[in-house]
Enzyme design. Sequence first.
Site, PDB file in Angstrom:
ATOM      1  N   GLY A 128      -0.717   9.499  -0.576  1.00  0.00           N
ATOM      2  CA  GLY A 128      -1.690  10.506  -0.966  1.00  0.00           C
ATOM      3  C   GLY A 128      -2.332  11.139   0.253  1.00  0.00           C
ATOM      4  O   GLY A 128      -2.327  10.589   1.351  1.00  0.00           O
ATOM      5  N   GLY A 138      -6.012  13.030   1.078  1.00  0.00           N
ATOM      6  CA  GLY A 138      -7.292  13.395   0.489  1.00  0.00           C
ATOM      7  C   GLY A 138      -8.170  14.063   1.505  1.00  0.00           C
ATOM      8  O   GLY A 138      -7.755  14.311   2.633  1.00  0.00           O
ATOM      9  N   GLY A 139      -9.366  14.350   1.076  1.00  0.00           N
ATOM     10  CA  GLY A 139     -10.311  15.034   1.935  1.00  0.00           C
ATOM     11  C   GLY A 139     -10.586  14.257   3.207  1.00  0.00           C
ATOM     12  O   GLY A 139     -10.872  14.838   4.249  1.00  0.00           O
ATOM     13  N   PHE A 140     -10.485  12.945   3.124  1.00  0.00           N
ATOM     14  CA  PHE A 140     -10.878  12.158   4.281  1.00  0.00           C
ATOM     15  C   PHE A 140      -9.705  11.677   5.111  1.00  0.00           C
ATOM     16  O   PHE A 140      -9.898  11.038   6.125  1.00  0.00           O
ATOM     17  CB  PHE A 140     -11.704  10.957   3.836  1.00  0.00           C
ATOM     18  CG  PHE A 140     -12.904  11.373   3.060  1.00  0.00           C
ATOM     19  CD1 PHE A 140     -13.861  12.184   3.637  1.00  0.00           C
ATOM     20  CD2 PHE A 140     -13.056  10.992   1.741  1.00  0.00           C
ATOM     21  CE1 PHE A 140     -14.969  12.587   2.922  1.00  0.00           C
ATOM     22  CE2 PHE A 140     -14.165  11.391   1.031  1.00  0.00           C
ATOM     23  CZ  PHE A 140     -15.123  12.192   1.615  1.00  0.00           C
ATOM     24  N   GLY A 141      -8.521  11.930   4.633  1.00  0.00           N
ATOM     25  CA  GLY A 141      -7.401  11.466   5.433  1.00  0.00           C
ATOM     26  C   GLY A 141      -6.173  11.179   4.602  1.00  0.00           C
ATOM     27  O   GLY A 141      -6.085  11.560   3.447  1.00  0.00           O
ATOM     28  N   VAL A 157      -3.335   8.596   2.964  1.00  0.00           N
ATOM     29  CA  VAL A 157      -3.284   7.261   2.387  1.00  0.00           C
ATOM     30  C   VAL A 157      -1.846   6.759   2.440  1.00  0.00           C
ATOM     31  O   VAL A 157      -0.931   7.447   2.010  1.00  0.00           O
ATOM     32  CB  VAL A 157      -3.768   7.294   0.922  1.00  0.00           C
ATOM     33  CG1 VAL A 157      -3.911   5.866   0.404  1.00  0.00           C
ATOM     34  CG2 VAL A 157      -5.083   8.036   0.801  1.00  0.00           C
ATOM     35  N   LYS A 213      -6.178   3.820   3.804  1.00  0.00           N
ATOM     36  CA  LYS A 213      -6.655   5.187   3.981  1.00  0.00           C
ATOM     37  C   LYS A 213      -7.067   5.365   5.428  1.00  0.00           C
ATOM     38  O   LYS A 213      -8.042   4.761   5.886  1.00  0.00           O
ATOM     39  CB  LYS A 213      -7.835   5.433   3.045  1.00  0.00           C
ATOM     40  CG  LYS A 213      -8.468   6.783   3.231  1.00  0.00           C
ATOM     41  CD  LYS A 213      -9.459   7.101   2.133  1.00  0.00           C
ATOM     42  CE  LYS A 213      -8.734   7.327   0.834  1.00  0.00           C
ATOM     43  NZ  LYS A 213      -9.592   7.866  -0.217  1.00  0.00           N
ATOM     44  N   ASP A 268     -18.311  13.042  -5.172  1.00  0.00           N
ATOM     45  CA  ASP A 268     -17.023  13.722  -5.240  1.00  0.00           C
ATOM     46  C   ASP A 268     -16.212  13.172  -6.417  1.00  0.00           C
ATOM     47  O   ASP A 268     -15.080  12.732  -6.253  1.00  0.00           O
ATOM     48  CB  ASP A 268     -16.278  13.563  -3.914  1.00  0.00           C
ATOM     49  CG  ASP A 268     -15.167  14.591  -3.768  1.00  0.00           C
ATOM     50  OD1 ASP A 268     -15.150  15.563  -4.551  1.00  0.00           O
ATOM     51  OD2 ASP A 268     -14.310  14.426  -2.873  1.00  0.00           O
TER      52      ASP A 268
END
Length: 906
Positions: free
Chosen positions: A603, A605-608, A610, A624, A719
């Site tokens: 995956g 995502g907004g933070f990095g 996965v 993550k 979020d």
Amino acid sequence: MVISFSCSASRRPTRSLALLFILVVMKTPVHGQSTSEFVSIDCGNNSTYYDTITEIQYDSDSGFAEGGLSHKISAEFMAGAGNEQQKTLRSFPDGPRNCYTLPSTIGKKFLLRAMFTYGNYDGLNRTMDGSPFLFGLHIGVNFWEAVNLTSVDPTLTIWKEVITVAPANLVFVCLINFGTGIPFVSALELRPLEDLMYPFVNTSVSVSYFRRIRFGQATEIITRYPTDSYDRFWESWPQNSYPWISVNTSGRVRRLPGNHAFQVPEGILQQATTLDTNYSYFEIKMGVGPNLDPKNLQLLPIFHFAEINLSNQNRRFNIYSDNDLLFRDFAPSRLRVDSMYGNGRFLHNPTATFLLNKTRRSRLPPLINAFELYTLVRMDNLTTDSNDVHYMKEVKKRYNLARKNWNGDPCSPREYSWEDLTCDYPKSNQNPRIVAIDLSANGLKGGLAISFMNISSLENLDLSHNNLTGAIPDYQINSLKVLNLSNNQLDGPIPDSILQRFQDGLLELRLQGNPICSKVNDTYCSNKKNTTPTVLIAVIVPVVLVSLLVVMCILWKLCWKGKSGDHEDYAMYEDETPLHIDIRRFTYAELKLITSNFQSIIGKGGFGIVYHGTLEYGDEVAVKVLMETSIADSTDFLPEVQTLSKVHHKNLVTLQGYCQNKKCLALVYDFMPRGNLQQLLRGGDNSLNWEQRLHIALDAAQGLEYLHELCIPAIVHRDVKTPNILLDKNLVGVISDFGLSRAFSDAHTHISTVAAGTLGYLDPEYHATFQLTVKTDVYSFGIVLLEIITGQPPVFMDPQTVHLPNWVRQKIASGSIDNVVDKRLLDGYDVSSLQSVVDLAMNCVENAAIERPTMTEVVSRLKMCLPAVPRLLQLTISGVPTISNEGNFHSDHAGRMSETSLLSGR
Ligand SMILES: *[C@@H]1O[C@H](CO)[C@@H](O)[C@H](O)[C@H]1NC(C)=O
Ligand SMILES: *[C@@H]1O[C@H](CO)[C@@H](O)[C@H](O)[C@H]1NC(C)=O
Ligand SMILES: *[C@@H]1O[C@H](CO)[C@@H](O)[C@H](O)[C@H]1NC(C)=O
Ligand SMILES: *[C@@H]1O[C@H](CO)[C@@H](O)[C@H](O)[C@H]1NC(C)=O
Ligand SMILES: *[C@@H]1O[C@H](CO)[C@@H](O)[C@H](O)[C@H]1NC(C)=O
Ligand SMILES: *[C@@H]1O[C@H](CO)[C@@H](O)[C@H](O)[C@H]1NC(C)=O
Ligand SMILES: *[C@@H]1O[C@H](CO)[C@@H](O)[C@H](O)[C@H]1NC(C)=O
Ligand SMILES: *[C@@H]1O[C@H](CO)[C@@H](O)[C@H](O)[C@H]1NC(C)=O
């Protein structure tokens, strides 16, 4: 003193009376039960005796329950006790669930009664101290009823009965600690019934006693065995004075041949209650009290009628439940019982009121002999596979494992499953299975029990760090994938069956630290994780490389003190963390290893990004790797990790560990094999059905409720969106990424004013106030709910850009609510539940935060939309009779506030 079963003296079966009874039984074709099939347990008493009143044998409960403490009721009430069972009890101060295991026969129908006499046994005056005193009962793995002793006279006996079908050759009765008082029980009675009795009771439907009444002039308050050979309790109808008229007959009252459904004792049918002829209707009101939830009350009444007034005048009446006509123009048969029960249809009757109303053609007013009223108990949850249960119990016994929660069914219901077991809950109508057992470091002694291998679905068995001795038995193992026996005292040859599977690469075998390894030299004796030899190389090579790096790094450090190079990963233990964080701290190298060099991306995502990873012991994780390495310098990350590591809820993803140093910044979570909700809603043909969607919504809501209500201070997720709702292998929804946004946005408010949150999900009020509150999450959750209903993304083209709530509003305004539903659901949803969920979602996306519900409210509203009766609502359904020798029916906590009240009129 009020404790007593008031069986009057004349009813006590002396030997001659008992003999007479047997004769009567022999003359009538009754399918009676002999007491030898009764299971009667006097909890807390350690002896076997015959009850002086019923002559039924009672046994000690010592063989039926584990743990618990036996007590006597307080001395001041002892003398007034009406029978021996009221004098002792067993309490269960430890553990959330404690079960009695009673013998039974699979498929057999029976009545189970539990009795509770508090008697101030603990000297705490607990029923009268003003605080709630409430605990739960499970029948097997399903919720049966709550026992509410709040404000109940300590001398009273409360009883609960359930009619059910045994799912196995044993049946569990469990006491559930709700945290509102220590559960206890005074007596348990199991009475087998004929298979033909109570025909609406089957493996998925049980019924719980609400009331069972005999009419006419009875001499005792409770009629039971031996009058009723099944030992059902029949309460006598308290009204005998004008205009009520008791009638009786000494004539035989027969049943139609083949009518075995209820087997009401003839002695009960020979009496009836009617009215003076000036009156025309007769109300049986069971008084559903204020704390019952009438909306969810599902009642099943059974009326027993036999005309015993032998005049030649006719008697006809209509039978109503509340205002619904159940039976029209009914005429009782002469000296023959008719049991009217509407084929087991459960009724919605919020007041539990039934009416017998004379019809115009009738000369006589209504008459009734007996009445039973039950509530529905759903038996939705299945017991663990019975072989698994059997072998697991063998294991428990063999190694003397006295674990607090190893009690009752191993896997079911899920929230009470045994610790250290992992169960698989198939979605279809199959029993849960045990798939993993972790008994490492449990001090197991002796040989390796073959019972483990008989658990045929077992995939992962960890018995490392015990004191197991002897040879490994030659098992025919089936499904086992991981067998960890390392650090024991096992010796002798390894059986071929196991070796073969290992060599075929089907089994990961770990034996290091056993005497066995002094003789053989194979990978399963090495210290590193190994599966098949090929995989081994893949693992060993990096390990060797890493070790080299470590050495180099240390040398480097020694030579270039102060200068940090690329490998300060290993120096991380030097920088002391002032915080105490209970979870594992990973090094970058470890992350690299478990993710096979960050190979498989699952995956972004907004933070990095996965990655998928596998820990040493085979647990799958999601790693993550956070993008903003600068955060590593920030002071916010570690406190945030500390907070996250303390948040534990079944609907929040579990943080396994983290990595933080100049080289890496990552969080390691449990891997969720079914991906996220967005993928499930949008992708593929395997679309979720309506019920699954509602369950996932409820899961997510519960996770958020926990963050909002049970974390102090409350955690605002910031979020909430479908990609952040992950699904485990059983499709249980689990929220991820909570808390993270705080670490990021707080650290960077000076850099960026972009709020945490995603387009389409963001609270409109936020734009005005820049305040993030729990109601911000409620708004986003509303959007999630709309996505679940519609299958649409939060913002889409139709034909212009439209925001999902507006689209739903338009659709509803322009037609029927069905227009908004995801087409993939076809017709597979319930319209009224749909309506409630849409209402709830629209409520969550109100523009003004203050208008939106709290997550607690959301949770309870969602529960009401689910087809299964949620536990809390079932809690309130009950008819709890109490016994006293004063001749009165006592009001009862759970609902029936009034005495059985009756009204009559012209
Ligand atoms: C258990 O029951 C027996 C027989 O009625 C009685 O004599 C004994 O006192 C009871 N034990 C306790 C602990 O009350
Ligand atoms: C109960 O009885 C059993 C045997 O009959 C005995 O072993 C046990 O110690 C007794 N327990 C108590 C608490 O008296
Ligand atoms: C128990 O509590 C009630 C209500 O507070 C009180 O009236 C009663 O005297 C107490 N009884 C005992 C034995 O403490
Ligand atoms: C069945 O199990 C689930 C999960 O453990 C639980 O929430 C539910 O209340 C149970 N249902 C019944 C009828 O007890
Ligand atoms: C009883 O039935 C009569 C008609 O036979 C009706 O007029 C009357 O309202 C009914 N009474 C009640 C209480 O429903
Ligand atoms: C195994 O048993 C020995 C002595 O019998 C004991 O010293 C040791 O601590 C035990 N090991 C474990 C892991 O229980
Ligand atoms: C085990 O095997 C390895 C190579 O396969 C060898 O280097 C080592 O000496 C062996 N050890 C023993 C105890 O046989
Ligand atoms: C338990 O009984 C008390 C007293 O009758 C009542 O106030 C309370 O609401 C009941 N609790 C439940 C959950 O039914």
